[in-house]
Design a protein around this motif. Structure first.
Motif, PDB file in Angstrom:
ATOM      1  N   UNK A  29     -20.261  90.777 -30.384  1.00 15.12           N
ATOM      2  CA  UNK A  29     -19.325  90.233 -31.381  1.00 15.12           C
ATOM      3  C   UNK A  29     -18.518  91.346 -32.043  1.00 15.12           C
ATOM      4  N   UNK A  30     -19.220  92.326 -32.612  1.00 16.52           N
ATOM      5  CA  UNK A  30     -18.543  93.333 -33.430  1.00 16.52           C
ATOM      6  C   UNK A  30     -17.684  94.279 -32.606  1.00 16.52           C
ATOM      7  N   UNK A  31     -18.172  94.647 -31.435  1.00 19.66           N
ATOM      8  CA  UNK A  31     -17.416  95.570 -30.588  1.00 19.66           C
ATOM      9  C   UNK A  31     -16.620  94.849 -29.506  1.00 19.66           C
ATOM     10  N   UNK A  32     -17.296  94.047 -28.705  1.00 19.53           N
ATOM     11  CA  UNK A  32     -16.618  93.392 -27.594  1.00 19.53           C
ATOM     12  C   UNK A  32     -15.485  92.497 -28.047  1.00 19.53           C
ATOM     13  N   UNK A  33     -15.739  91.664 -29.054  1.00 22.01           N
ATOM     14  CA  UNK A  33     -14.690  90.778 -29.545  1.00 22.01           C
ATOM     15  C   UNK A  33     -13.495  91.541 -30.065  1.00 22.01           C
ATOM     16  N   UNK A  34     -13.746  92.610 -30.789  1.00 21.86           N
ATOM     17  CA  UNK A  34     -12.654  93.413 -31.349  1.00 21.86           C
ATOM     18  C   UNK A  34     -11.893  94.156 -30.259  1.00 21.86           C
ATOM     19  N   UNK A  35     -12.631  94.753 -29.328  1.00 23.66           N
ATOM     20  CA  UNK A  35     -12.002  95.515 -28.236  1.00 23.66           C
ATOM     21  C   UNK A  35     -11.071  94.619 -27.420  1.00 23.66           C
ATOM     22  N   UNK A  36     -11.569  93.456 -27.042  1.00 23.36           N
ATOM     23  CA  UNK A  36     -10.783  92.622 -26.140  1.00 23.36           C
ATOM     24  C   UNK A  36      -9.679  91.839 -26.854  1.00 23.36           C
ATOM     25  N   UNK A  37      -9.839  91.590 -28.152  1.00 26.79           N
ATOM     26  CA  UNK A  37      -8.707  91.043 -28.896  1.00 26.79           C
ATOM     27  C   UNK A  37      -7.594  92.081 -28.973  1.00 26.79           C
ATOM     28  N   UNK A  38      -7.963  93.327 -29.257  1.00 23.52           N
ATOM     29  CA  UNK A  38      -6.953  94.395 -29.299  1.00 23.52           C
ATOM     30  C   UNK A  38      -6.266  94.536 -27.947  1.00 23.52           C
ATOM     31  N   UNK A  39      -7.029  94.434 -26.872  1.00 21.35           N
ATOM     32  CA  UNK A  39      -6.458  94.552 -25.533  1.00 21.35           C
ATOM     33  C   UNK A  39      -5.474  93.419 -25.255  1.00 21.35           C
ATOM     34  N   UNK A  40      -5.901  92.179 -25.506  1.00 16.98           N
ATOM     35  CA  UNK A  40      -5.038  91.030 -25.218  1.00 16.98           C
ATOM     36  C   UNK A  40      -3.813  91.026 -26.120  1.00 16.98           C
ATOM     37  N   UNK A  41      -4.004  91.365 -27.391  1.00 12.56           N
ATOM     38  CA  UNK A  41      -2.879  91.382 -28.327  1.00 12.56           C
ATOM     39  C   UNK A  41      -1.878  92.475 -27.973  1.00 12.56           C
ATOM     40  N   UNK A  42      -2.378  93.650 -27.623  1.00 12.96           N
ATOM     41  CA  UNK A  42      -1.468  94.758 -27.323  1.00 12.96           C
ATOM     42  C   UNK A  42      -0.699  94.510 -26.031  1.00 12.96           C
ATOM     43  N   UNK A  43      -1.303  93.832 -25.077  1.00 16.16           N
ATOM     44  CA  UNK A  43      -0.572  93.476 -23.862  1.00 16.16           C
ATOM     45  C   UNK A  43       0.623  92.577 -24.197  1.00 16.16           C
ATOM     46  N   UNK A  44       0.386  91.606 -25.079  1.00 17.62           N
ATOM     47  CA  UNK A  44       1.472  90.721 -25.497  1.00 17.62           C
ATOM     48  C   UNK A  44       2.530  91.484 -26.291  1.00 17.62           C
ATOM     49  N   UNK A  45       2.093  92.346 -27.193  1.00 14.03           N
ATOM     50  CA  UNK A  45       3.045  93.124 -27.992  1.00 14.03           C
ATOM     51  C   UNK A  45       3.882  94.058 -27.112  1.00 14.03           C
ATOM     52  N   UNK A  46       3.245  94.655 -26.125  1.00 12.42           N
ATOM     53  CA  UNK A  46       3.978  95.513 -25.185  1.00 12.42           C
ATOM     54  C   UNK A  46       5.042  94.709 -24.449  1.00 12.42           C
ATOM     55  N   UNK A  47       4.677  93.523 -24.008  1.00 15.85           N
ATOM     56  CA  UNK A  47       5.615  92.647 -23.302  1.00 15.85           C
ATOM     57  C   UNK A  47       6.813  92.296 -24.185  1.00 15.85           C
ATOM     58  N   UNK A  48       6.554  92.061 -25.463  1.00 18.61           N
ATOM     59  CA  UNK A  48       7.624  91.687 -26.388  1.00 18.61           C
ATOM     60  C   UNK A  48       8.565  92.856 -26.662  1.00 18.61           C
TER      61      UNK A  48
END
Length: 253
Positions: A112-131
């Motif tokens: 929860x504390x690490x995996x959830x945060x790591x992969x939210x950052x990954x998915x969010x940054x991919x979208x932000x990069x695309x934008x």
């Protein structure tokens, strides 16, 4: 600070600090995806925060589940057209003596504390990069990332790792104008901590400024870090603890 037309995901936001972050974000013009693992809690929070508008929507699910993490990002984009800010606030605290700490508890805290945060950052940054317009990511850490606390070895370890992750992502994400920071709350009065009748008195005694934080105190600092006013701040951890980590008296003494 204003967040007009900003689109934000906040995990673990059905109550406490996360809920207050969402309340302030909506009040300041943002469109918010409010996540909590408890569907009823998420819906109740949105009903109060949205005040009849469509600027805050509930999305119930486990923020540590990779498929659901991707769903949150997709929902933000499908509903509001983009994603500007991701706040990985979901976390769990499982106390336990180090000598007897169960493996299941250890791996759940890390998931929860690490995996959830790591992969939210990954998915969010991919979208932000695309934008192509940058963005901001915030992790919720803790004073236990800075100071040892009895029976919280796994939890403190997970929070310290988040702060290192934020530093490392400066290298990875700065080329895309994506900032990454952490907020490290100290003792804070929430519905959960106030179930303990001794909590306020204990932490008022131990906190140099004379009282534990309110959820507003943590949210105020968090919103600064994700705002345009902090556009030159990245890779940092802001401790909001009334001075506790400066002297670090233990509640067990």
């Amino acid at each position: 600070m204003r967040f007009d037309n900003k689109v934000v995901i906040v995990t673990g936001a059905g109550d406490g600090i996360g809920r207050e972050m969402c309340r302030q974000l909506v009040d300041k013009g943002a469109k918010v995806i409010l996540n909590d693992i408890d569907a009823a809690l998420a819906e109740e929070a949105v009903a109060v925060i949205s005040n009849g508008s469509n600027n805050c929507i509930p999305l119930a699910g486990d923020a540590a589940d990779l498929g659901f993490v991707r769903e949150m990002v997709d929902t933000a984009v499908n509903r509001f057209g983009k994603l500007d800010i991701a706040i990985a606030n979901a976390g769990i605290t499982l106390f336990g003596d180090f000598m007897e700490y169960p493996p299941d508890d250890f791996f759940r805290v890390m998931q929860v504390n690490l995996g959830g945060s790591f992969f939210l950052a990954q998915a969010a940054s991919r979208q932000m990069k695309k934008q192509g317009s940058g963005g901001s990511i915030l992790f919720t850490s803790s004073v236990t990332a800075h100071q040892a606390h009895k029976n919280l070895a796994a939890y403190g370890m997970s929070k310290a790792a988040l702060e290192m992750l934020a530093k490392n992502l400066v290298i990875e994400l700065s080329p895309f104008n994506i900032r990454v920071n952490t907020i490290a709350p100290g003792a804070t009065l929430t519905s959960r901590t106030q179930d303990d009748p001794e909590y306020r008195a204990t932490w008022s005694r131990l906190t140099p400024i004379g009282h534990p934080a309110e959820v507003e105190d943590i949210a105020n600092a968090a919103l600064f870090l994700v705002s345009d006013e902090a556009r030159h701040v990245t890779g940092q951890s802001l401790v909001v603890d009334g001075g506790w980590t400066s002297i670090s008296p233990s509640p067990y003494e």
